[in-house]
Design an enzyme around this catalytic site. Structure first.
Site, PDB file in Angstrom:
ATOM      1  N   ARG A   1       3.161  14.364 -50.033  1.00 26.46           N
ATOM      2  CA  ARG A   1       4.323  15.143 -48.797  1.00 26.46           C
ATOM      3  C   ARG A   1       5.268  14.175 -48.143  1.00 26.46           C
ATOM      4  NH1 ARG A   1       2.976  12.372 -44.249  1.00 26.46           N
ATOM      5  NH2 ARG A   1       1.180  11.603 -44.813  1.00 26.46           N
TER       6      ARG A   1
ATOM      7  N   HIS B   1       3.773  13.378 -41.342  1.00 26.72           N
ATOM      8  CA  HIS B   1       2.798  13.914 -41.168  1.00 26.72           C
ATOM      9  C   HIS B   1       3.141  15.227 -40.737  1.00 26.72           C
ATOM     10  CE1 HIS B   1      -1.395  14.919 -40.261  1.00 26.72           C
ATOM     11  NE2 HIS B   1      -1.363  14.446 -39.244  1.00 26.72           N
TER      12      HIS B   1
ATOM     13  N   TYR C   1       4.180   3.088 -42.968  1.00 22.67           N
ATOM     14  CA  TYR C   1       3.366   2.632 -43.768  1.00 22.67           C
ATOM     15  C   TYR C   1       3.048   3.424 -45.783  1.00 22.67           C
ATOM     16  CZ  TYR C   1       1.968   8.136 -43.015  1.00 22.67           C
ATOM     17  OH  TYR C   1       2.875   9.404 -42.809  1.00 22.67           O
TER      18      TYR C   1
END
Length: 378
Positions: A274, A278, A287
């Site tokens: 990805r 998100h 992260y």
């Protein structure tokens, strides 16, 4: 207390199961390859179908533009949220293209692009994400299950539909999509277990994009790969490069054919990434690092296919420009239609809650209707 200490153990105790015991399924044929299967950049690419690959390229380009336009609409307040699939387009497009008209697609909340590639109106695919009118489309008309945010709940639904089709002897295959995070849900286990026991004509496509929001795969499973989970249920597991659309299309085609011919379910893990956050509400920099993202951008699904096709003379600059122009026309139409405010009817709140409205629901509908009429007259 050990087995030997149990009453009646002694001489009657067997250290191994009786000779009649045997595995229900041989494990070796079910195990995935040690490395993700690839086509682009390998000798297997010599057998590419030019017409299919040109269509895949056009769909990838359109899908990339669709992602960009939908993301822009969230920034303009036209969408509440949008889960981008930039970097994952090969999985999305391949999933849509391998199905026959009578088959069913069971997408996750991130798979709007797969629904559009299957033929769903681009605006209808975004209707739920703008907070308007339930699913936004008729699932039966398009044979696409509702896009919804609960994780993995679509998987048991796919198995149920596929099993029912098999009992009716209907020529129907269900393809269910889920992310790596969804494999940690109980619905994933239940769906795969039922599918394998019933030999349901269903294919499970796991898009392993590295993170379940911010949780890396290493904190979800200790399995060698997600594809290895298949052997525990008694179905084949396939591991494929999720950015190689030719490979994903081939693997999914084989799995769909196997399901259609009575061979039962298959679990396919597509290793992808990805690239974007998100959703627009997520801060991915908390992260993961830029270097990791950049390394995956070098494995971009659009560029991988373009490079292969141009090198083989299957695609030229004119074809690339034509795909870009078609994508721009789609984006312009999407902008125009999404910028028009929807006409909302408050009474729609009471539609499709029950097949037959309850007395309480009719009472609430009458109350709202009276309030609306009084408001119009004031």
């Amino acid at each position: 207390m050990t087995v030997q200490e149990l009453p009646g153990a002694g001489a009657s105790h067997r250290s191994t199961p009786p000779p009649a015991w045997r595995p229900r399924t041989e494990a070796a044929p079910l195990l995935p390859d040690p490395e993700p299967y690839r086509v682009l950049g390998t000798p297997a690419a010599e057998k590419l179908d030019p017409e299919l690959m040109r269509r895949c390229h056009a769909e990838l380009v359109r899908g990339r533009r669709y992602n960009a336009q939908a993301t822009a609409l969230t920034r303009q307040g036209r969408l509440a949220v949008y889960p981008s699939t930039v970097g994952q387009e090969a999985c999305e497009i391949a999933a849509a293209l391998v199905l026959e008209e009578q088959d069913w697609l069971f997408p996750s909340y991130r798979d709007t692009l797969a629904a559009v590639a299957r033929g769903l109106d681009p605006v209808q695919a975004l209707t739920l994400l703008r907070g308007d009118w339930h699913t936004g489309y008729d699932p039966r008309e398009h044979r696409i299950a509702p896009l919804s945010t609960p994780l993995a709940t679509q998987l048991p639904h796919a198995v149920g539909l596929a099993h029912a089709a098999r009992l009716r002897r209907d020529d129907v295959v269900a393809l269910a999509m889920v992310g790596d995070g969804g494999t940690s849900e109980g619905d994933f286990h239940e769906a795969l277990n039922f599918a394998a026991v019933w030999q349901a004509p269903v294919v499970f496509l796991v898009q392993n994009n590295g993170f379940a929001i911010s949780v890396p795969l290493s904190k979800q499973t200790a399995a060698p790969t997600l594809a290895h989970k298949a052997v525990g249920y008694g179905m084949p597991g396939r591991l494929v490069d999720g950015n190689d659309i030719a490979a994903v299309h081939e693997v999914l085609s084989e799995a769909v054919h196997r399901a259609r011919s009575g061979g039962g379910p298959t679990l396919v893990e597509a290793v992808t990434y990805r690239i974007e956050a998100h959703t627009n509400a997520d801060d991915a920099t908390r992260y993961r690092g830029d270097a990791e993202v950049e390394s995956w951008k070098a494995h971009d699904p659009v560029e991988l296919l373009e490079r292969e096709l141009t090198a083989r003379g299957i695609l030229d600059e004119q074809g690339i420009e034509a795909a870009k122009e078609a994508a721009e026309r789609m984006a312009a139409a999407l902008r125009e239609r999404m910028n028009a405010d929807p006409v909302l009817n408050p009474m729609d709140l009471f539609e499709h809650v029950y097949a037959e409205q309850t007395g309480r629901l009719r009472e609430q509908a009458d109350m709202l209707r009276a309030e609306l009429e009084a408001e119009e007259q004031s």
